[in-house]
Write a protein that holds these residues in place. Structure first.
Motif, PDB file in Angstrom:
ATOM      1  N   LEU A 252       0.909  -1.149  -0.040  1.00  0.00           N
ATOM      2  CA  LEU A 252      -0.099   0.024  -0.014  1.00  0.00           C
ATOM      3  C   LEU A 252       1.040   1.254  -0.028  1.00  0.00           C
ATOM      4  O   LEU A 252       2.041   1.270   0.645  1.00  0.00           O
ATOM      5  N   SER A 253       0.501   2.352  -0.784  1.00  0.00           N
ATOM      6  CA  SER A 253       1.133   3.529  -0.634  1.00  0.00           C
ATOM      7  C   SER A 253       0.796   4.090   0.673  1.00  0.00           C
ATOM      8  O   SER A 253      -0.003   3.572   1.447  1.00  0.00           O
ATOM      9  N   PRO A 254       1.680   5.151   1.149  1.00  0.00           N
ATOM     10  CA  PRO A 254       1.368   5.905   2.565  1.00  0.00           C
ATOM     11  C   PRO A 254       0.051   6.446   2.598  1.00  0.00           C
ATOM     12  O   PRO A 254      -0.249   6.327   3.717  1.00  0.00           O
ATOM     13  N   VAL A 255      -0.185   6.839   1.573  1.00  0.00           N
ATOM     14  CA  VAL A 255      -1.757   7.595   1.522  1.00  0.00           C
ATOM     15  C   VAL A 255      -2.835   6.481   1.943  1.00  0.00           C
ATOM     16  O   VAL A 255      -3.677   6.640   2.726  1.00  0.00           O
ATOM     17  N   LEU A 256      -2.627   5.183   1.214  1.00  0.00           N
ATOM     18  CA  LEU A 256      -3.625   4.380   1.257  1.00  0.00           C
ATOM     19  C   LEU A 256      -3.395   3.785   2.797  1.00  0.00           C
ATOM     20  O   LEU A 256      -4.516   3.246   3.313  1.00  0.00           O
ATOM     21  N   LEU A 257      -2.470   3.361   3.151  1.00  0.00           N
ATOM     22  CA  LEU A 257      -1.929   2.786   4.389  1.00  0.00           C
ATOM     23  C   LEU A 257      -2.629   3.958   5.534  1.00  0.00           C
ATOM     24  O   LEU A 257      -3.345   3.354   6.590  1.00  0.00           O
ATOM     25  N   ALA A 258      -2.450   5.098   5.461  1.00  0.00           N
ATOM     26  CA  ALA A 258      -3.206   6.092   6.369  1.00  0.00           C
ATOM     27  C   ALA A 258      -4.729   5.987   6.173  1.00  0.00           C
ATOM     28  O   ALA A 258      -5.322   6.079   7.255  1.00  0.00           O
ATOM     29  N   THR A 259      -5.245   6.043   5.252  1.00  0.00           N
ATOM     30  CA  THR A 259      -6.686   5.982   4.875  1.00  0.00           C
ATOM     31  C   THR A 259      -7.093   4.536   5.635  1.00  0.00           C
ATOM     32  O   THR A 259      -8.112   4.783   6.320  1.00  0.00           O
ATOM     33  N   SER A 260      -6.551   3.651   5.428  1.00  0.00           N
ATOM     34  CA  SER A 260      -6.656   2.251   6.089  1.00  0.00           C
ATOM     35  C   SER A 260      -6.652   2.523   7.561  1.00  0.00           C
ATOM     36  O   SER A 260      -7.809   1.890   8.353  1.00  0.00           O
ATOM     37  N   ILE A 261      -5.846   2.968   7.881  1.00  0.00           N
ATOM     38  CA  ILE A 261      -5.768   3.239   9.573  1.00  0.00           C
ATOM     39  C   ILE A 261      -6.697   4.099  10.071  1.00  0.00           C
ATOM     40  O   ILE A 261      -7.401   3.951  11.152  1.00  0.00           O
ATOM     41  N   ILE A 262      -6.985   5.290   9.255  1.00  0.00           N
ATOM     42  CA  ILE A 262      -7.955   6.019   9.930  1.00  0.00           C
ATOM     43  C   ILE A 262      -9.386   5.505   9.908  1.00  0.00           C
ATOM     44  O   ILE A 262     -10.344   5.526  10.900  1.00  0.00           O
ATOM     45  N   SER A 263      -9.727   4.781   8.878  1.00  0.00           N
ATOM     46  CA  SER A 263     -10.764   3.900   8.773  1.00  0.00           C
ATOM     47  C   SER A 263     -11.081   3.078  10.020  1.00  0.00           C
ATOM     48  O   SER A 263     -11.975   2.569  10.498  1.00  0.00           O
TER      49      SER A 263
END
Length: 120
Positions: free
Chosen positions: A61-72
């Motif tokens: 995962l890209s850093p943005v997608l990883l952050a989005t997943s963690i936020i979710s």
């Protein structure tokens, strides 16, 4: 259209419908409807986690997608906590109720964004 979008979208719709239904009925909450609401929420969370893990195995995962997943994930946990408070306590502070009303929409936005980026 991707099947995963339809499944996750359907799960979110069912989760919201049962949540609205519960709020309309008021306390004490109907046990059957509350149980369906909780099971759908847990099922949605598990399906999202499995989907993200499978995609991450194919390509990191890209850093943005990883952050989005963690936020979710954090938003889901906040919903579980506030939902537990709402269903378990007789008197609930108003801010807990407001959090449980607003966070589902933020969760749908973050999850939707992440899924569009992951599956799109």
């Amino acid at each position: 259209m991707n099947t995963k979008f339809l499944i996750i979208g359907g799960l979110f719709v069912f989760m919201l419908v049962f949540g609205y239904w519960l709020s309309r009925l008021g306390k004490p909450y109907n046990t059957l409807i509350l149980t369906f609401h909780k099971l759908i929420a847990v099922g949605t969370l598990v399906y999202l986690i499995v989907t993200v893990i499978k995609i991450n195995k194919l390509a990191p995962l890209s850093p943005v997608l990883l952050a989005t997943s963690i936020i979710s994930l954090v938003l889901f946990l906040a919903l579980a906590a506030t939902g537990g408070i709402l269903s378990g306590m007789k008197s609930v502070p108003e801010f807990v109720h407001k959090i449980h009303q607003i966070v589902p929409y933020v969760l749908i936005l973050t999850s939707g964004y992440g899924l569009v980026r992951l599956l799109g």
